[in-house]
Design a protein around this motif. Sequence first.
Motif, PDB file in Angstrom:
ATOM      1  N   SER A 204       0.864  -1.177   0.000  1.00 10.14           N
ATOM      2  CA  SER A 204       0.000   0.000   0.000  1.00 10.14           C
ATOM      3  C   SER A 204       0.902   1.230   0.000  1.00 10.14           C
ATOM      4  O   SER A 204       2.064   1.154   0.393  1.00 10.14           O
ATOM      5  CB  SER A 204      -0.865  -0.027   1.257  1.00 10.14           C
ATOM      6  OG  SER A 204      -1.656   1.119   1.316  1.00 10.14           O
ATOM      7  N   ILE A 205       0.357   2.352  -0.460  1.00  6.25           N
ATOM      8  CA  ILE A 205       1.178   3.557  -0.390  1.00  6.25           C
ATOM      9  C   ILE A 205       1.411   3.903   1.070  1.00  6.25           C
ATOM     10  O   ILE A 205       0.643   3.494   1.946  1.00  6.25           O
ATOM     11  CB  ILE A 205       0.499   4.757  -1.094  1.00  6.25           C
ATOM     12  CG1 ILE A 205      -0.838   5.067  -0.429  1.00  6.25           C
ATOM     13  CG2 ILE A 205       0.367   4.565  -2.568  1.00  6.25           C
ATOM     14  CD1 ILE A 205      -1.163   6.514  -0.493  1.00  6.25           C
ATOM     15  N   ASP A 206       2.451   4.648   1.309  1.00  7.10           N
ATOM     16  CA  ASP A 206       2.767   5.016   2.674  1.00  7.10           C
ATOM     17  C   ASP A 206       1.920   6.223   3.060  1.00  7.10           C
ATOM     18  O   ASP A 206       2.216   7.358   2.678  1.00  7.10           O
ATOM     19  CB  ASP A 206       4.264   5.338   2.761  1.00  7.10           C
ATOM     20  CG  ASP A 206       4.675   5.675   4.182  1.00  7.10           C
ATOM     21  OD1 ASP A 206       3.785   5.703   5.047  1.00  7.10           O
ATOM     22  OD2 ASP A 206       5.862   5.925   4.397  1.00  7.10           O
ATOM     23  N   ALA A 207       0.856   5.944   3.804  1.00  4.12           N
ATOM     24  CA  ALA A 207      -0.082   7.022   4.141  1.00  4.12           C
ATOM     25  C   ALA A 207       0.594   8.124   4.939  1.00  4.12           C
ATOM     26  O   ALA A 207       0.252   9.294   4.815  1.00  4.12           O
ATOM     27  CB  ALA A 207      -1.255   6.453   4.920  1.00  4.12           C
ATOM     28  N   GLU A 211       0.601  11.933   4.144  1.00  2.00           N
ATOM     29  CA  GLU A 211       0.096  12.864   5.160  1.00  2.00           C
ATOM     30  C   GLU A 211       1.079  13.990   5.429  1.00  2.00           C
ATOM     31  O   GLU A 211       0.692  15.157   5.510  1.00  2.00           O
ATOM     32  CB  GLU A 211      -0.172  12.122   6.470  1.00  2.00           C
ATOM     33  CG  GLU A 211      -1.636  12.046   6.795  1.00  2.00           C
ATOM     34  CD  GLU A 211      -1.905  11.305   8.081  1.00  2.00           C
ATOM     35  OE1 GLU A 211      -1.189  11.533   9.066  1.00  2.00           O
ATOM     36  OE2 GLU A 211      -2.838  10.477   8.087  1.00  2.00           O
ATOM     37  N   MET A 215       0.235  17.795   4.883  1.00  2.00           N
ATOM     38  CA  MET A 215       0.136  18.672   6.052  1.00  2.00           C
ATOM     39  C   MET A 215       1.082  19.865   5.953  1.00  2.00           C
ATOM     40  O   MET A 215       1.095  20.712   6.837  1.00  2.00           O
ATOM     41  CB  MET A 215       0.433  17.887   7.336  1.00  2.00           C
ATOM     42  CG  MET A 215      -0.576  16.811   7.646  1.00  2.00           C
ATOM     43  SD  MET A 215      -2.154  17.489   8.136  1.00  2.00           S
ATOM     44  CE  MET A 215      -1.870  17.749   9.864  1.00  2.00           C
TER      45      MET A 215
ATOM     46  N   ARG B 104      -6.672  13.703   7.374  1.00  2.34           N
ATOM     47  CA  ARG B 104      -6.123  12.410   7.808  1.00  2.34           C
ATOM     48  C   ARG B 104      -6.374  11.410   6.699  1.00  2.34           C
ATOM     49  O   ARG B 104      -7.342  11.537   5.961  1.00  2.34           O
ATOM     50  CB  ARG B 104      -6.835  11.892   9.073  1.00  2.34           C
ATOM     51  CG  ARG B 104      -6.477  12.609  10.349  1.00  2.34           C
ATOM     52  CD  ARG B 104      -5.050  12.258  10.787  1.00  2.34           C
ATOM     53  NE  ARG B 104      -4.737  12.874  12.052  1.00  2.34           N
ATOM     54  CZ  ARG B 104      -4.248  14.108  12.172  1.00  2.34           C
ATOM     55  NH1 ARG B 104      -4.057  14.849  11.108  1.00  2.34           N
ATOM     56  NH2 ARG B 104      -3.966  14.593  13.355  1.00  2.34           N
ATOM     57  N   MET B 105      -5.520  10.410   6.598  1.00  2.57           N
ATOM     58  CA  MET B 105      -5.775   9.363   5.616  1.00  2.57           C
ATOM     59  C   MET B 105      -5.972   8.050   6.372  1.00  2.57           C
ATOM     60  O   MET B 105      -5.038   7.554   7.015  1.00  2.57           O
ATOM     61  CB  MET B 105      -4.600   9.275   4.639  1.00  2.57           C
ATOM     62  CG  MET B 105      -4.859   8.320   3.507  1.00  2.57           C
ATOM     63  SD  MET B 105      -3.591   8.391   2.219  1.00  2.57           S
ATOM     64  CE  MET B 105      -4.342   9.528   1.076  1.00  2.57           C
ATOM     65  N   ALA B 110      -6.063   4.968   2.244  1.00  3.12           N
ATOM     66  CA  ALA B 110      -4.718   4.694   1.721  1.00  3.12           C
ATOM     67  C   ALA B 110      -4.778   3.508   0.760  1.00  3.12           C
ATOM     68  O   ALA B 110      -4.133   3.511  -0.303  1.00  3.12           O
ATOM     69  CB  ALA B 110      -3.765   4.391   2.866  1.00  3.12           C
ATOM     70  N   SER B 166      -4.325   4.857  11.741  1.00  2.00           N
ATOM     71  CA  SER B 166      -3.961   5.389  10.433  1.00  2.00           C
ATOM     72  C   SER B 166      -2.522   5.013  10.140  1.00  2.00           C
ATOM     73  O   SER B 166      -1.642   5.294  10.922  1.00  2.00           O
ATOM     74  CB  SER B 166      -4.106   6.913  10.427  1.00  2.00           C
ATOM     75  OG  SER B 166      -5.458   7.251  10.425  1.00  2.00           O
TER      76      SER B 166
END
Lengths: 272, 167
Positions: A204-207, A211, A215, B104-105, B110, B166
């Motif tokens: 998965s992509i690195d959330a 972020e 941010m 937020r994700m 994600a 998260s």
Amino acid sequence: MSDVPDNFAFLDGYDGRLAKLARQAEGYVHTDPESCLFKLRLLVETMAQMMVRSSLPQLNSNDLGAMLSALERAQLLDRRQADSMHAIRRDGNAAVHGIAAPTTTAMRRLRDAHGISQWFASMVKRGARVARQPFVMPDAPSPEAAASQREADALEDRIEIQRQRTRDALLVFRDQSELDLWVPRLRAELEALSEVAATAGETSIDAETVEIMMMLELEQLLEHPVLGTSARGKQREATAALSHVRRSLDARESDYAQQRERIARSLHHGEP
Amino acid sequence: MAETGTPPGTLDEAHVALGTVWFLVARAMVAAGGEEAIHKQSAGGLYAQAVLGLTEDECIAAKDPGHCAPLTLVDAVSMLETMPLESGEKLLTGLIMLSFMDRRMSPMEARLVSIVASALDLTPKEVEECCLSARVLADVLAPPGLRDRFRGQALGGPGPAKGPGSS
């Protein structure tokens, strides 16, 4: 002058200022539609300010459009109330700017205001029972005048349909029933796809990385030595594209105002 | 009466197809976020018109229940696989922007971004580019009250919690 019904008598028990504004609007609906719209806008603005003061004190804006949007985002207004209040805001703004409106426009917004006021009264005094009264249309001064409102009525119908269409086009889900149908279905599909991807070892992509990037303060990004040029270009492009959409929507509202003005003039002064 | 893109009453089939994929994945993103906030919903529609260049009629046609009700997320992924890179990047950018609207994700969001990036065969660098665009667009398309909030919160500042863990 025929008798004016007191559609807003119930407001006396809730807020004297609101009752006064509503009655003034009702009194003007046939004789001075622009003043009626102006009073209705003031009525809605007063309600919005009361709601913001009690529920969103952190909101730092006195702009009616911004207040209504914030109340809708906070789910303090449902879609129906928000649509009616925005319609009063828009038509009231046109009246404030001296754009003539036919009685039909004012009558529709008066009817909207009646619905909003009943909702507002039941909301400000939670648990209080507001005796729902149907809206009684104030009589036209003469039967001839009533007959000549047909063109204005047809225009208002078209405007309402178009405004609804604009809103339908702008929202991801057109209404609550669509939302109720799609959200559980999509969540289930996404969970299933997610499981398949996890089983297959798909990364998965690195959330967190996303972020961190998201941010960043915008100013920081725009001044960034490497990313800044690209970010500024994207900002210019997006701002121009959004302005284009907004101008189209404004042009449409201005077109409505012109059509109403033409009808109002022909009704009031017999101009072609 | 001014319009964007194609003239009123005419539908560009390629635009409707793009709109269909966009609204499918945007709906999935709204669903993945666990809330259906109105600002996210209207940002999705504004994005379709301002950035993807769809007209109001094309947006309505793309969401027509008769047209999109039989489609699933798997169909959307298949459509993404055959999409030109430029359009694909715009869709991913829009999705990340929607997710960012509440700062937020969630793991589900994600995952959706990963599924879309993978269907488009994007490199990590290209995904980063999309993030950059999304950050800018989130500011431009946010309603005034929210925009101030974005600007008032520095990195690490308090944001609404969005689901456990998260990643």
